[in-house]
Scaffold this active site. Structure first.
Site: not given
Ligand code: RB5
Length: 148
Positions: A8, A66, A68, A99, A134
């Site tokens: 994203d 993304c 996080t 694994h 595994h």
């Molecule tokens: C976008 O702001 C953020 O929410 C997305 O990149 C991600 O971290 C979602 O889990």
């Protein structure tokens, strides 16, 4: 090896960095599924696109990114046949392959810098699934998909 990438907006810079890094590797074909700029997007759209690409064997593995890595990892694992693992550093990538036989590496653009990301990707690419006990566990995950 064919590797598809998707991110994203929050991980656009990491995706661009890894695209260039991977394009310089021998025997790697990179398929960039977007996003292609920093405009706000919804990560599930890219998780779906990448998951289906890997699931249909159009690529051997995927790298989903993304901010996080959390949203992408939740979303990409909704696609049948996908074993997506959020890896913040190389040891996680090593075990995700050894694994869990992960076929999608999920990364966090807001938490993992470019050098650490390269080391993590390299570890993922060079590590084989160990099979054995595994495999039995991974097969149990796959069988959960039969009832969906
Ligand atoms: C976008 O702001 C953020 O929410 C997305 O990149 C991600 O971290 C979602 O889990």
């Amino acid at each position: 090896m064919k590797i598809s990438l998707a991110s994203d907006h929050a991980s656009f810079e990491l995706k661009e960095h890894l695209r260039k890094y991977l394009e310089n590797k021998k025997d790697v074909e990179v398929i960039d599924l977007g996003t292609y700029n920093k405009e706000s997007t919804d990560y599930p759209d890219y998780a779906k696109k990448l998951g289906e690409h890997v699931s249909s064997k159009e690529s051997d593995i995927g790298i989903a990114m993304c901010g996080t890595g959390l949203g992408m990892s939740i979303a990409v694992n909704k696609v049948k046949g996908i074993r997506g693992a959020l890896c913040l550093y190389p040891t996680m990538a090593e075990y995700a392959r050894k694994h869990n036989n992960a076929n999608v590496l999920v990364m966090a653009g807001r938490l993992t810098g470019p050098d650490l990301a390269e080391w993590t990707v390299d570890k993922f690419l060079e590590t084989e699934f160990e099979g054995g006990r595994h495999k039995r566990r991974v097969d149990k995950i796959s069988s959960m998909e039969d009832n969906l």
